[in-house]
Design a protein around this motif. Structure first.
Motif, mmCIF file in Angstrom:
data_model
loop_
_atom_site.group_PDB
_atom_site.id
_atom_site.type_symbol
_atom_site.label_atom_id
_atom_site.label_comp_id
_atom_site.label_asym_id
_atom_site.label_seq_id
_atom_site.Cartn_x
_atom_site.Cartn_y
_atom_site.Cartn_z
ATOM 1 N N ASP A 27 -7.995 -74.359 15.960
ATOM 2 C CA ASP A 27 -7.923 -73.875 14.703
ATOM 3 C C ASP A 27 -6.784 -72.648 14.759
ATOM 4 O OD1 ASP A 27 -8.027 -72.574 12.327
ATOM 5 O OD2 ASP A 27 -10.254 -72.498 12.327
ATOM 6 N N MET A 28 -5.735 -72.758 14.038
ATOM 7 C CA MET A 28 -4.669 -71.726 13.937
ATOM 8 C C MET A 28 -5.360 -70.095 13.518
ATOM 9 S SD MET A 28 -1.565 -71.566 11.206
ATOM 10 C CE MET A 28 -0.410 -70.078 11.192
ATOM 11 N N PHE A 29 -6.418 -70.337 12.915
ATOM 12 C CA PHE A 29 -6.986 -68.946 12.520
ATOM 13 C C PHE A 29 -8.154 -68.402 13.261
ATOM 14 C CE2 PHE A 29 -5.125 -71.062 8.647
ATOM 15 C CZ PHE A 29 -4.042 -70.451 8.757
ATOM 16 N N ALA A 30 -8.218 -69.034 14.567
ATOM 17 C CA ALA A 30 -9.650 -68.660 15.122
ATOM 18 C C ALA A 30 -9.399 -67.360 15.563
ATOM 19 C CB ALA A 30 -9.753 -69.449 16.632
ATOM 20 N N MET A 31 -8.390 -66.782 15.697
ATOM 21 C CA MET A 31 -8.268 -65.143 15.959
ATOM 22 C C MET A 31 -7.336 -64.747 15.080
ATOM 23 S SD MET A 31 -7.464 -64.965 19.993
ATOM 24 C CE MET A 31 -7.412 -63.360 19.842
ATOM 25 N N HIS A 32 -7.464 -63.529 14.738
ATOM 26 C CA HIS A 32 -6.428 -62.919 13.419
ATOM 27 C C HIS A 32 -5.076 -63.074 13.857
ATOM 28 C CE1 HIS A 32 -6.089 -58.855 15.909
ATOM 29 N NE2 HIS A 32 -7.589 -59.220 15.998
ATOM 30 N N VAL A 33 -4.368 -63.472 12.808
ATOM 31 C CA VAL A 33 -3.023 -63.714 12.986
ATOM 32 C C VAL A 33 -2.074 -62.469 12.260
ATOM 33 C CG1 VAL A 33 -1.008 -65.405 12.167
ATOM 34 C CG2 VAL A 33 -3.307 -66.155 12.639
ATOM 35 N N ILE A 34 -2.694 -61.956 11.301
ATOM 36 C CA ILE A 34 -1.892 -60.809 10.391
ATOM 37 C C ILE A 34 -2.832 -59.592 10.488
ATOM 38 C CG2 ILE A 34 -1.065 -60.288 8.232
ATOM 39 C CD1 ILE A 34 -0.862 -63.468 7.769
ATOM 40 N N SER A 35 -2.165 -58.458 10.766
ATOM 41 C CA SER A 35 -2.654 -57.297 10.595
ATOM 42 C C SER A 35 -2.172 -56.728 9.306
ATOM 43 C CB SER A 35 -2.493 -56.192 11.772
ATOM 44 O OG SER A 35 -3.174 -56.641 12.856
ATOM 45 N N ASN A 104 2.524 -41.724 8.509
ATOM 46 C CA ASN A 104 1.373 -42.677 8.325
ATOM 47 C C ASN A 104 1.605 -44.111 8.332
ATOM 48 O OD1 ASN A 104 -1.607 -42.655 8.038
ATOM 49 N ND2 ASN A 104 -1.267 -42.811 5.914
ATOM 50 N N PHE A 105 2.685 -44.061 7.880
ATOM 51 C CA PHE A 105 3.382 -45.500 7.960
ATOM 52 C C PHE A 105 3.528 -46.084 9.274
ATOM 53 C CE2 PHE A 105 6.181 -48.918 7.323
ATOM 54 C CZ PHE A 105 6.158 -49.628 6.232
ATOM 55 N N LEU A 106 4.250 -45.350 10.312
ATOM 56 C CA LEU A 106 4.238 -45.695 11.638
ATOM 57 C C LEU A 106 2.805 -45.639 12.305
ATOM 58 C CD1 LEU A 106 7.440 -43.609 12.522
ATOM 59 C CD2 LEU A 106 7.322 -46.033 12.076
ATOM 60 N N ALA A 107 2.247 -44.843 11.839
ATOM 61 C CA ALA A 107 1.020 -44.923 12.378
ATOM 62 C C ALA A 107 -0.293 -45.951 12.393
ATOM 63 C CB ALA A 107 -0.090 -43.539 12.017
ATOM 64 N N VAL A 108 -0.117 -46.544 11.291
ATOM 65 C CA VAL A 108 -1.186 -47.615 10.936
ATOM 66 C C VAL A 108 -0.440 -48.797 11.569
ATOM 67 C CG1 VAL A 108 -0.022 -48.382 8.692
ATOM 68 C CG2 VAL A 108 -2.145 -48.731 9.098
ATOM 69 N N VAL A 109 0.889 -48.918 11.522
ATOM 70 C CA VAL A 109 1.269 -50.030 12.369
ATOM 71 C C VAL A 109 1.085 -50.060 13.965
ATOM 72 C CG1 VAL A 109 3.345 -51.310 13.088
ATOM 73 C CG2 VAL A 109 2.943 -50.520 10.525
ATOM 74 N N ALA A 110 1.145 -48.923 14.292
ATOM 75 C CA ALA A 110 0.823 -48.726 15.957
ATOM 76 C C ALA A 110 -0.445 -49.102 16.195
ATOM 77 C CB ALA A 110 0.965 -47.163 16.195
ATOM 78 N N ALA A 111 -1.472 -48.899 15.400
ATOM 79 C CA ALA A 111 -2.968 -49.445 15.527
ATOM 80 C C ALA A 111 -3.211 -50.915 15.402
ATOM 81 C CB ALA A 111 -3.825 -48.503 14.710
ATOM 82 N N ALA A 112 -2.086 -51.542 14.871
ATOM 83 C CA ALA A 112 -2.452 -53.061 14.571
ATOM 84 C C ALA A 112 -2.250 -53.879 15.861
ATOM 85 C CB ALA A 112 -1.301 -53.464 13.596
ATOM 86 N N THR A 113 -3.015 -55.012 15.966
ATOM 87 C CA THR A 113 -3.116 -55.793 17.222
ATOM 88 C C THR A 113 -2.811 -57.355 17.022
ATOM 89 O OG1 THR A 113 -5.455 -56.274 17.022
ATOM 90 C CG2 THR A 113 -4.835 -54.218 18.395
ATOM 91 N N SER A 114 -2.347 -57.703 15.812
ATOM 92 C CA SER A 114 -2.219 -59.150 15.605
ATOM 93 C C SER A 114 -0.750 -59.340 15.794
ATOM 94 C CB SER A 114 -2.469 -59.404 13.958
ATOM 95 O OG SER A 114 -3.812 -59.102 13.820
ATOM 96 N N PRO A 115 -0.339 -60.716 15.856
ATOM 97 C CA PRO A 115 1.225 -60.998 16.029
ATOM 98 C C PRO A 115 1.917 -60.766 15.003
ATOM 99 C CG PRO A 115 -0.270 -62.852 16.746
ATOM 100 C CD PRO A 115 -1.336 -61.839 16.006
ATOM 101 N N TYR A 116 1.449 -60.752 13.850
ATOM 102 C CA TYR A 116 2.255 -60.249 12.628
ATOM 103 C C TYR A 116 1.472 -59.042 11.765
ATOM 104 C CZ TYR A 116 4.372 -64.845 12.892
ATOM 105 O OH TYR A 116 5.281 -65.884 13.257
ATOM 106 N N ILE A 117 2.396 -58.199 11.171
ATOM 107 C CA ILE A 117 1.935 -56.984 10.454
ATOM 108 C C ILE A 117 2.424 -57.392 8.982
ATOM 109 C CG2 ILE A 117 1.628 -55.315 12.417
ATOM 110 C CD1 ILE A 117 4.551 -54.303 11.639
ATOM 111 N N TRP A 118 1.458 -56.843 7.970
ATOM 112 C CA TRP A 118 1.766 -56.927 6.689
ATOM 113 C C TRP A 118 1.540 -55.520 5.907
ATOM 114 C CZ3 TRP A 118 -0.692 -61.322 3.049
ATOM 115 C CH2 TRP A 118 -0.136 -61.176 1.667
#
Length: 370
Positions: A27-35, A104-118
């Motif tokens: 399943d493509m979405f078995a794990m989170h793909v987008i933060s 804050n913009f940079l901080a929220v992205v730094a906490a992401a763990t998915s392959p893509y960030i939205w």
């Protein structure tokens, strides 16, 4: 280079809906793909509207929610935490002190763990089916380093569509020159931007990124990511709903300083990304004027309150954009005209001219049966 086509109620958690597509053997979405990265400040009620719109998507388990609260003084923390049990992947970061919009913009992205960030504004929302359209584009164009998404503009209550952003047809473009020449005015709207996280992290290692404090740091990062050969996807169908009339910067600084922020920021970005490409800088300058600057002027001349600072605006714009014919034929006459005439002309244009964003939004809503 030309574009190449190729406090919220604690309700029970809604199920993710069917995730039909698969990749390889699983399943493509078995794990989170987008933060979904949401920087926020003092917008608790609006944040809940955004989170509700995410829960309405199918395949919501493909998303990691990452919220960074920039030391809000309202109920933002309580609102966010009420949603934690409703998402499978959820992070909430409370900044101990205000670190500003870019920080804050940079901080929220730094906490992401998915392959893509939205990147998502805390007062916007996802359009029905928006998440699935993005996931399908990711599957279709895995080589793309990021995406620009179509946007539907709403009134301040998010109850009535008032326009559709002019977005290029769905396609893949190659290189920063092609992307910035085609749609620089769309790159500053963070809610319509999706980027591969590893490319983002590589780009922010550039020391010049840390020096950017013009409220549009993401645009510089995108330019660095694209370079000469990075591929960028475009999804023309609206995936995001934008709340008009709720600009925190304009509320804080006033319409004229908000206009100056756009003019100066994009000038700085063009110089930084394209120092040896005067043609590209000229295209960016012209497109930003036609989109952002004219929108600021139109909003100022159609708002109920008196428009202060018209003379100062004329002086600033003459110095910044005086070589553009559109300054003399469009901006200057609008600034000098009586407000009632601008409101009347604007109302007629939005209601009767089919090419206007408001008219296209109305026609699209009628065609869809809404």
């Amino acid at each position: 280079m030309t574009a190449r086509r190729r406090v919220a109620p604690k309700l029970p958690r809604k199920g993710p809906g069917p995730c039909i597509r698969t990749v390889g053997n699983g399943d493509m979405f078995a794990m989170h793909v987008i933060s979904l990265c949401i920087p926020t400040y003092n917008r608790a009620s609006l944040l809940s509207e955004l989170l509700d719109s995410i829960l309405e998507q199918d395949c919501v388990d493909a998303v990691e929610i990452v919220i960074s609260d920039d030391a809000s003084t309202d109920a933002t923390a309580l609102t966010a935490e009420a949603y934690r049990p409703r998402f499978r992947h959820f992070k909430f970061i409370s900044q101990p002190a205000n670190i500003g919009i870019d920080g804050n913009f940079l901080a929220v992205v730094a906490a992401a763990t998915s392959p893509y960030i939205w990147l998502m504004g805390d007062d916007d929302r996802l359009e029905p089916g928006g998440l699935r359209r993005l996931l399908e584009a990711i599957e279709r164009w895995p080589q793309a380093v990021g995406f620009t998404l179509g946007v539907l503009d709403y009134d301040v209550t998010m109850s009535r569509p008032v326009g559709v952003r002019a977005t290029p047809p769905t396609q893949v473009m190659t290189g920063a020159t092609a992307v910035f020449s085609s749609m620089p005015e769309l790159l500053g709207f963070m809610s319509a931007l999706v980027v591969k996280r590893d490319h983002w992290n590589s780009a922010i290692a550039d020391p010049t990124i840390g020096a950017v404090r013009n409220y549009y740091v993401q645009v510089v990062i995108l330019g660095r990511i694209l370079g000469e050969s990075g591929q960028w996807g475009v999804i023309q169908t609206p995936c995001v709903g934008f709340r008009t009339g709720n600009d925190q910067l304009q509320a804080r600084h006033g319409w004229l300083d908000r206009l100056k922020i756009d003019a100066q920021a994009y000038g700085e970005i063009a110089d930084l990304l394209f120092p040896h490409a005067p043609e590209t800088r000229a295209v960016i300058r012209r497109r930003i004027f036609n989109a952002h600057i004219m929108a600021r002027i139109t909003n100022a001349k159609t708002m109920p309150a008196p428009t202060e600072g018209v003379a100062s605006a004329i002086v600033f714009l003459a110095k910044t954009y005086g070589t553009l014919p559109a300054f003399w034929t469009r901006a200057l006459p609008m600034l000098l005209a009586p407000k009632w005439s601008i409101r009347s002309a604007r109302g007629f244009y939005k209601k009767y001219i089919r090419s206007s964003g408001a008219r296209r939004a109305s026609l699209g809503r009628s065609a869809s049966g809404h």
